[in-house]
Design a protein around this motif. Structure first.
Motif, PDB file in Angstrom:
ATOM      1  N   ALA A 153      69.369  33.535  80.242  1.00  7.25           N
ATOM      2  CA  ALA A 153      68.590  32.562  79.297  1.00  7.25           C
ATOM      3  C   ALA A 153      67.352  32.912  78.734  1.00  7.25           C
ATOM      4  O   ALA A 153      67.109  32.594  77.592  1.00  7.25           O
ATOM      5  N   LYS A 154      66.702  33.382  79.281  1.00  5.65           N
ATOM      6  CA  LYS A 154      65.443  34.050  78.726  1.00  5.65           C
ATOM      7  C   LYS A 154      65.679  35.286  77.650  1.00  5.65           C
ATOM      8  O   LYS A 154      64.853  35.183  76.737  1.00  5.65           O
ATOM      9  N   SER A 155      66.726  35.966  77.845  1.00  2.00           N
ATOM     10  CA  SER A 155      67.054  36.947  76.973  1.00  2.00           C
ATOM     11  C   SER A 155      67.575  36.289  75.366  1.00  2.00           C
ATOM     12  O   SER A 155      67.240  36.722  74.269  1.00  2.00           O
ATOM     13  N   VAL A 156      68.150  35.224  75.566  1.00  2.00           N
ATOM     14  CA  VAL A 156      68.578  34.323  74.486  1.00  2.00           C
ATOM     15  C   VAL A 156      67.623  33.483  73.619  1.00  2.00           C
ATOM     16  O   VAL A 156      67.782  33.199  72.512  1.00  2.00           O
ATOM     17  N   LEU A 157      66.543  33.150  74.572  1.00  2.00           N
ATOM     18  CA  LEU A 157      65.350  32.447  73.793  1.00  2.00           C
ATOM     19  C   LEU A 157      64.317  33.159  73.285  1.00  2.00           C
ATOM     20  O   LEU A 157      63.148  33.301  73.515  1.00  2.00           O
ATOM     21  N   HIS A 158      64.730  34.509  72.715  1.00  2.00           N
ATOM     22  CA  HIS A 158      63.845  35.160  72.088  1.00  2.00           C
ATOM     23  C   HIS A 158      63.321  34.872  70.554  1.00  2.00           C
ATOM     24  O   HIS A 158      63.992  33.804  70.126  1.00  2.00           O
ATOM     25  N   THR A 159      62.131  35.400  70.185  1.00  2.00           N
ATOM     26  CA  THR A 159      61.550  34.822  68.984  1.00  2.00           C
ATOM     27  C   THR A 159      61.789  35.572  67.834  1.00  2.00           C
ATOM     28  O   THR A 159      61.236  35.760  66.859  1.00  2.00           O
ATOM     29  N   GLY A 160      62.909  36.635  68.125  1.00  2.00           N
ATOM     30  CA  GLY A 160      62.950  37.764  66.877  1.00  2.00           C
ATOM     31  C   GLY A 160      64.055  36.996  66.055  1.00  2.00           C
ATOM     32  O   GLY A 160      64.365  35.789  66.052  1.00  2.00           O
ATOM     33  N   VAL A 161      64.685  38.041  65.096  1.00  2.00           N
ATOM     34  CA  VAL A 161      65.570  37.375  64.059  1.00  2.00           C
ATOM     35  C   VAL A 161      66.936  37.099  64.528  1.00  2.00           C
ATOM     36  O   VAL A 161      67.560  37.857  65.057  1.00  2.00           O
ATOM     37  N   PRO A 162      67.197  35.728  64.550  1.00  5.67           N
ATOM     38  CA  PRO A 162      68.388  35.556  65.188  1.00  5.67           C
ATOM     39  C   PRO A 162      69.481  36.210  64.075  1.00  5.67           C
ATOM     40  O   PRO A 162      69.291  36.394  62.902  1.00  5.67           O
ATOM     41  N   ASP A 163      70.824  35.743  64.518  1.00  9.11           N
ATOM     42  CA  ASP A 163      71.994  36.354  63.727  1.00  9.11           C
ATOM     43  C   ASP A 163      72.440  35.164  62.687  1.00  9.11           C
ATOM     44  O   ASP A 163      72.754  35.352  61.520  1.00  9.11           O
ATOM     45  N   ARG A 164      72.030  33.819  63.064  1.00  6.63           N
ATOM     46  CA  ARG A 164      72.131  32.725  62.128  1.00  6.63           C
ATOM     47  C   ARG A 164      70.914  31.844  62.220  1.00  6.63           C
ATOM     48  O   ARG A 164      70.425  31.548  63.582  1.00  6.63           O
ATOM     49  N   LEU A 165      70.346  31.345  61.222  1.00  2.24           N
ATOM     50  CA  LEU A 165      69.034  30.435  61.098  1.00  2.24           C
ATOM     51  C   LEU A 165      69.697  29.005  60.962  1.00  2.24           C
ATOM     52  O   LEU A 165      70.309  28.679  60.028  1.00  2.24           O
ATOM     53  N   HIS A 166      69.297  28.151  61.918  1.00  2.00           N
ATOM     54  CA  HIS A 166      69.762  26.894  62.048  1.00  2.00           C
ATOM     55  C   HIS A 166      68.903  26.241  61.311  1.00  2.00           C
ATOM     56  O   HIS A 166      67.620  26.177  61.183  1.00  2.00           O
ATOM     57  N   ALA A 167      69.488  25.112  60.440  1.00  2.00           N
ATOM     58  CA  ALA A 167      68.451  24.075  60.079  1.00  2.00           C
ATOM     59  C   ALA A 167      67.683  24.619  58.701  1.00  2.00           C
ATOM     60  O   ALA A 167      66.687  24.096  58.274  1.00  2.00           O
ATOM     61  N   ARG A 168      68.097  25.628  58.161  1.00  2.00           N
ATOM     62  CA  ARG A 168      67.640  26.457  57.011  1.00  2.00           C
ATOM     63  C   ARG A 168      68.483  26.998  56.153  1.00  2.00           C
ATOM     64  O   ARG A 168      68.286  27.903  55.304  1.00  2.00           O
ATOM     65  N   GLU A 169      69.609  26.069  55.945  1.00  2.00           N
ATOM     66  CA  GLU A 169      70.855  26.553  54.872  1.00  2.00           C
ATOM     67  C   GLU A 169      70.414  26.447  53.833  1.00  2.00           C
ATOM     68  O   GLU A 169      70.646  27.186  52.647  1.00  2.00           O
ATOM     69  N   LYS A 170      69.482  25.370  53.319  1.00  2.00           N
ATOM     70  CA  LYS A 170      68.995  24.908  51.906  1.00  2.00           C
ATOM     71  C   LYS A 170      68.095  26.148  51.491  1.00  2.00           C
ATOM     72  O   LYS A 170      68.279  26.673  50.312  1.00  2.00           O
TER      73      LYS A 170
END
Length: 545
Positions: A153-170
């Motif tokens: 869980a701690k590894s997935v809650l990172h603050t790096g660049v994710p594979d997909r950005l949610h709520a930023r499609e526009k």
């Protein structure tokens, strides 16, 4: 030279090679033994008594233990240089490989895998060469420890660049359309991206540059973080170095700007995309640096596409007023609003779905974290940090109870009390925050910060104050209001959010406490902007004493 030895002194002649003495023979039984010299009497030795010379150099044959042809039981045989070498990395050597499952071999068999070459040769004398060639290569297994669900869980809650950005499609679509229109079609232009910290500006741009790397292959991309520059003037040598201009640091500023402009307008050169993150750090007297950079894309024959990223919402309107007179030089604007409660909840849930097994964070805890963070700053990175720290609290508590036992397969969930504890440490206790406020209202902590700045500016009779002094004044106001104050780093985040809404102005420095903070609205408009006349009047009436 005359001899000084006495003529009557007896001379002892030692034999050059002494034959081994056998017990059955008398001392004088050997025919070729030398005769006794005069004056020397040799006493016969008993058959059981054997006297060796004191010096090992005088011992010959079997009497010299240093010349024993066979090895002693307690000492290994002396090996050649070839035998003492480590096993080579050939196909007969050892190989390392990782495995997920433990081996089923017994300890005795496992010990056979680590026998030294010396012991193998002692156990298999003679024809051991053929058996060594036919033997399979030795493999050493290193077992990888499985991570617990907390670690996952701690590894997935990172603050790096994710594979997909949610709520930023526009915003992602708008950014890609700009790049396609200007970079791919080789049309110069400029874009200014604004938004509060943690709203996905840099992450969105980095994600697009990675995903569409093949489409942007024909252009040159230069990315600079202006926070790393020593001064605003240092941006020109940094750009020149990225463009391959030699000796840029030794050239005068005007000459260097001319060289850069000549390079950016040369025919046949590929398109150059210049990304300046934290662009507001280029603030200088007269804003000559920012004006020069924004004018580059509109030079005759320019091959430059400029993208600026900063927290200030109205940088081009309030600071760069001369751009208004030249509409052609005015950049396109793209604003990233703060994340809402629903968007932060979606981001956290999507990350936590990647953890296998049972839920680590309770759904109520996720909702509570999203509501609190969205009310203060809308910073998605802050929400990820809060959840990660709450997981660490539960993990440490559980490990302290099971020191000698493995963690259970279905661990204790991270609940609302753990999230509340972390938020209390980060933002302060008993915050009067609500998740259903209007979008134009300000949280309580931001109102107190603005009032503290107003009081401090009145006391010091200055328009700009450092963040360190502002935090001290803010802490005194919070104590008088019987509220817990936030830390200085969080105070900078609140000030950045107020800057994005046009209330405060920031001039960042290398150290956070030296950041210059100023009020961008009139004192009479503070009460109207904060929409809380009672609180503002109470704080201003109390003062800083």
């Amino acid at each position: 030279m005359p001899s000084t030895r006495s003529q009557t002194q007896a001379t002892i002649n030692f034999p050059r090679r002494k034959q081994p003495r056998t017990p059955g023979k008398a001392p004088g039984g050997c025919g070729d033994a030398p005769s006794n010299p005069p004056g020397v009497t040799l006493l016969p030795l008993s058959p059981r008594e054997k006297v060796l010379p004191l010096s090992p150099r005088k011992r010959l044959g079997d009497d010299n233990l240093c010349n024993v042809p066979h090895s002693l039981p307690c000492s290994p045989t002396k090996q050649s240089k070839k035998e003492n070498e480590l096993p080579s990395a050939s196909c007969q050597g050892r190989r390392l490989f990782f495995t997920e499952q433990p081996t089923t071999e017994s300890p005795g068999k496992r010990n056979d895998l680590v026998l030294s070459p010396l012991r193998k040769r002692q156990e298999t004398p003679g024809g051991s060469e053929r058996s060594r060639l036919n033997k399979k290569p030795v493999c050493i297994q290193l077992f990888k420890q499985e991570g617990t669900c907390y670690q996952q869980a701690k590894s997935v809650l990172h603050t790096g660049v994710p594979d997909r950005l949610h709520a930023r499609e526009k915003e992602t679509d708008a950014l890609w359309r700009f790049l396609k229109e200007h970079v791919c079609e080789e049309k110069p232009g400029s874009l200014y991206i604004s938004g509060a910290p943690g709203t996905g500006k840099t992450a969105c741009l980095s994600r697009i540059l990675q995903d569409f790397k093949s489409e942007l292959m024909g252009s040159k991309t230069i990315v600079l973080n202006c926070m790393s520059l020593s001064s605003s003037q240092a941006v020109f040598p940094a750009i020149a170095e990225q463009m391959g201009l030699q000796g840029a640091s030794n050239v005068a500023r005007r000459d260097l700007v001319r060289k850069l402009e000549k390079q950016l307008t040369a025919e046949g050169t590929p398109m150059t995309m210049l990304v300046l993150d934290e662009m507001d750090q280029l603030d200088s007297r007269g804003q000559d640096v920012l004006y020069t950079v924004f004018e580059w894309p509109w030079l005759t024959g320019s091959r430059l596409v400029l993208i600026g990223v900063a927290n200030t919402l109205d940088l081009t309107d309030r600071i760069l007023t001369r751009l208004q007179a030249r509409p052609k030089c005015k950049p396109q604007l793209l604003n990233f609003p703060p994340y809402t409660k629903e968007q932060i909840t979606s981001i956290l849930q999507e990350r936590l779905r990647q953890v296998s097994g049972s839920e680590v964070l309770d759904s109520a805890a996720v909702q509570f974290c999203a509501r609190k963070v969205s009310a203060v700053s809308g910073d998605a990175r802050k929400a990820l940090d809060v959840c990660r720290r709450a997981i660490e609290i539960v993990e440490l508590d559980l490990r302290s109870q099971t020191v000698l036992k493995p963690l259970p397969g279905f661990p204790r969930r991270v609940g609302l009390p753990h999230i509340s504890r972390v938020i209390s440490d980060v933002y302060g206790d008993r915050m009067a925050l609500g998740g259903d406020k209007a979008s134009d209202s300000f949280p309580l902590q931001q109102k107190i910060l603005v009032c503290s700045l107003l009081l401090l500016a009145r006391q010091l009779k200055a328009k700009e104050v450092t963040l360190g002094k502002l935090h001290e004044a803010y802490s005194r106001v919070c104590r008088r209001q019987q509220m817990a104050a936030i830390a200085q780093s969080e105070c900078l985040s609140l000030a950045a959010l107020l800057e994005s809404r046009g209330i405060l102005g920031l001039k960042k420095a290398k150290e956070a406490r030296l950041t210059k903070v100023s009020l961008k609205i009139e004192e009479k408009d503070v009460e109207h902007a904060l929409k809380d006349g009672v609180l503002v009047g109470n704080i201003l009436a109390g003062g800083l004493h």
